[in-house]
Design an enzyme around this catalytic site. Structure first.
Site, PDB file in Angstrom:
ATOM      1  N   HIS A   1      -8.389  -1.668  -5.873  1.00 13.96           N
ATOM      2  CA  HIS A   1      -8.516  -0.435  -4.676  1.00 13.96           C
ATOM      3  C   HIS A   1      -8.238   0.753  -5.399  1.00 13.96           C
ATOM      4  CE1 HIS A   1      -7.262   1.863  -1.341  1.00 13.96           C
ATOM      5  NE2 HIS A   1      -7.841   0.947  -0.394  1.00 13.96           N
TER       6      HIS A   1
ATOM      7  N   ASP B   1      -0.906  -5.597  -7.412  1.00 12.17           N
ATOM      8  CA  ASP B   1      -1.133  -4.781  -6.253  1.00 12.17           C
ATOM      9  C   ASP B   1      -1.237  -5.932  -5.074  1.00 12.17           C
ATOM     10  OD1 ASP B   1      -2.032  -3.781  -3.998  1.00 12.17           O
ATOM     11  OD2 ASP B   1      -3.818  -2.766  -4.693  1.00 12.17           O
TER      12      ASP B   1
ATOM     13  N   GLN C   1      -3.081  -6.789  -0.135  1.00 13.04           N
ATOM     14  CA  GLN C   1      -3.772  -7.810   0.602  1.00 13.04           C
ATOM     15  C   GLN C   1      -3.018  -9.362   0.476  1.00 13.04           C
ATOM     16  OE1 GLN C   1      -5.737  -7.093   2.866  1.00 13.04           O
ATOM     17  NE2 GLN C   1      -6.438  -4.897   2.272  1.00 13.04           N
TER      18      GLN C   1
ATOM     19  N   LYS D   1       0.231  -3.359   6.537  1.00 12.55           N
ATOM     20  CA  LYS D   1      -0.663  -4.482   6.558  1.00 12.55           C
ATOM     21  C   LYS D   1      -0.174  -6.020   6.947  1.00 12.55           C
ATOM     22  CE  LYS D   1      -3.565  -2.337   3.006  1.00 12.55           C
ATOM     23  NZ  LYS D   1      -4.725  -1.948   3.866  1.00 12.55           N
TER      24      LYS D   1
ATOM     25  N   CYS E   1     -12.893   1.676  -0.436  1.00 14.01           N
ATOM     26  CA  CYS E   1     -12.019   2.534  -1.416  1.00 14.01           C
ATOM     27  C   CYS E   1     -12.012   1.445  -2.667  1.00 14.01           C
ATOM     28  CB  CYS E   1     -10.645   2.325  -1.038  1.00 14.01           C
ATOM     29  SG  CYS E   1     -10.443   3.640   0.524  1.00 14.01           S
TER      30      CYS E   1
HETATM   31  C1  LIG Z   1      -5.768  -4.138  -2.183  1.00 18.04           C
HETATM   32  C2  LIG Z   1      -5.503  -2.770  -1.721  1.00 18.04           C
HETATM   33  N1  LIG Z   1      -4.573  -1.919  -2.642  1.00 18.04           N
HETATM   34  C3  LIG Z   1      -3.897  -0.878  -2.044  1.00 18.04           C
HETATM   35  C4  LIG Z   1      -4.120  -0.465  -0.687  1.00 18.04           C
HETATM   36  C5  LIG Z   1      -3.711   0.880  -0.146  1.00 18.04           C
HETATM   37  O1  LIG Z   1      -2.870   0.632   0.827  1.00 18.04           O
HETATM   38  P1  LIG Z   1      -2.122   1.854   1.439  1.00 18.04           P
HETATM   39  O2  LIG Z   1      -3.255   2.713   2.163  1.00 18.04           O
HETATM   40  O3  LIG Z   1      -1.333   1.259   2.670  1.00 18.04           O
HETATM   41  O4  LIG Z   1      -1.360   2.707   0.472  1.00 18.04           O
HETATM   42  C6  LIG Z   1      -5.202  -1.133   0.008  1.00 18.04           C
HETATM   43  C7  LIG Z   1      -5.594  -0.878   1.532  1.00 18.04           C
HETATM   44  O5  LIG Z   1      -6.520  -1.035   2.036  1.00 18.04           O
HETATM   45  C8  LIG Z   1      -5.801  -2.254  -0.437  1.00 18.04           C
HETATM   46  O6  LIG Z   1      -6.404  -3.336   0.260  1.00 18.04           O
END
Ligand SMILES: Cc1ncc(COP(=O)(O)O)c(C=O)c1O
Length: 403
Positions: free
Chosen positions: A115, A192, A195, A218, A358
């Site tokens: 992301h 990360d 998800q 999430k 993203c």
């Molecule tokens: C894999 C992954 N990493 C990071 C993020 C960023 O999360 P946040 O916007 O809650 O910081 C997301 C959000 O969709 C995501 O799917």
């Protein structure tokens, strides 16, 4: 099949088919009640007030940290830092660890399915330190090949930032293997888990992750609370990311002694209500149990993908195996822009995401500009999937194309 919609005020009050839980989950009563209770009964500034109410607020806040420690199977609560979200957690590591530990000649390895939140901070660190940013590319179905992993990790790999579950393909990345390879070369690994945390138990000690980030929202907690796990020895050696109140032991005119972990990394008034609500979210999910959650999600994903495979013009992104999707189904439809897919579904009161999610480098790698994405949670129902499939079947016709 068990029904959970009744636990969620937004879902029980409308006939919306919510298939965007990968963007943000819905919140159950238990979570909303926990946040409300904090402000109704324990509202004082945590870590500051020395009176009884202030200490109660602090106790609630720290109990939430202990709950997250257990959730991640971390050794010590001092290794759990509350942040706003995954993005802030990763930026904390990028600014505090990346900028102080990396230099020209070093390599930062990121998985291509990252992301942007796990990409832009590393682009910044590479630019500012002279380190080289390298990518580990996946196959068309989202899988990573062992030979590619072996080639991507080098003696110069000082930091790897890896995705646990892709928000586009839903694929679980082989992070254990990557962590092992990077550790053999003396580097550190950030995971990360934005998800993965809503779909599976995580054991940071078993994974041997150096850092791990996830977002509360999430996972059915409110927006604005997130977590960074870091190994104590690493966090102790890192300078603060943000500075100001709360994160100090003492301050003189020109200097300061920082507070011990975890408070060194929690400058300013903390999100007490968010933290206790995150605890409630974790307890709610653990009350249902991962086995039940996974069973529901797998069943619904299988049902949706099975039908989608048979619809002319519909193309699924990633693996053909529903078990490898963790509720995430990205798809395209011939001749129909994903924004049109989302708009038509919206007209039928079905919420899906459309765009690049993203994750533009991944989409470029897979050769698609954008996709629609339906993301399933355990609170979805077979009826939701029926309505979704019925609408998807009609999209091409509604756009003016034949069958
Ligand atoms: C894999 C992954 N990493 C990071 C993020 C960023 O999360 P946040 O916007 O809650 O910081 C997301 C959000 O969709 C995501 O799917």
């Amino acid at each position: 099949m068990r029904q959970f919609k009744e636990d969620f005020p937004l879902l029980r009050q409308s006939d919306l088919v919510y298939l965007d839980s990968a963007a943000t989950a819905q919140r159950p009563d238990a979570v909303l009640a926990a946040e409300r209770e904090f402000y109704e009964k324990y509202n004082a500034n945590p870590l500051r007030g020395l009176y009884e109410l202030g200490m109660e607020a602090t106790d609630r806040y720290e109990a939430a940290r202990d709950c997250v420690r257990d959730f991640l199977h971390a050794e010590d609560s001092a290794e759990i830092i509350f942040t706003r979200n995954t993005t802030e957690s990763i930026n904390l590591v990028a600014y505090s660890y990346g900028l102080t530990h990396l230099k020209t000649g070093d390599e930062i390895l990121v998985t291509i399915d990252s992301h942007h939140s796990n990409l832009l901070p590393w682009q910044m660190v590479a630019r500012q330190t002279g380190a080289t940013l390298r990518y580990l590319d996946c196959e068309q179905d989202g899988a990573y090949e062992v030979k590619d992993m072996m080639a991507a990790v080098t003696p110069q790999t000082k930091l790897a930032a890896v995705t646990h579950v892709s928000n586009v393909t839903g694929r679980l990345d082989p992070i254990e293997a990557i962590i092992r390879l990077v550790h053999e070369q003396g580097g550190v690994v950030l995971v990360d888990a934005a998800q993965s945390a809503p779909h599976m138990p995580i054991d940071v000690q078993e994974l041997d992750a150096d850092f791990l980030a996830f977002s509360g929202h999430k996972l059915m907690a409110p927006m604005g609370i997130g977590v960074l796990y870091g190994k104590k020895a690493l966090l102790e050696d890192m300078p603060p990311f943000l500075s100001g109140g709360e994160m100090i032991d003492s301050v003189s005119r020109f200097d300061a002694v920082y507070a011990p972990l975890p408070h060194k990394f929690e400058a300013g008034t903390v999100n007490g209500g968010g933290a206790v609500a995150l605890q409630a979210a974790i307890e709610y999910m653990e009350g249902i149990g991962w086995r039940e959650i996974n069973k529901q999600e797998e069943l619904l994903t299988e049902m949706a993908m099975g039908e989608m495979k048979r619809i002319p013009g519909v193309h699924l992104i990633g693996s053909t195996d529903p078990k490898k999707h963790h509720g995430i189904i990205s798809f395209t439809i011939d001749d129909v822009h994903p924004h049109d897919i989302a708009s038509i579904l919206d007209a039928d009161k079905i919420a899906v995401r459309a765009g690049h999610h993203c994750a533009q480098p991944l989409l470029q790698h897979l050769g698609v500009m954008s996709t629609a994405r339906a993301s399933i949670a355990f609170y979805n129902t077979e009826k939701d999937i029926d309505r979704f499939i019925k609408s998807v079947k009609e999209i091409r016709r509604r756009m003016g194309y034949g069958e």
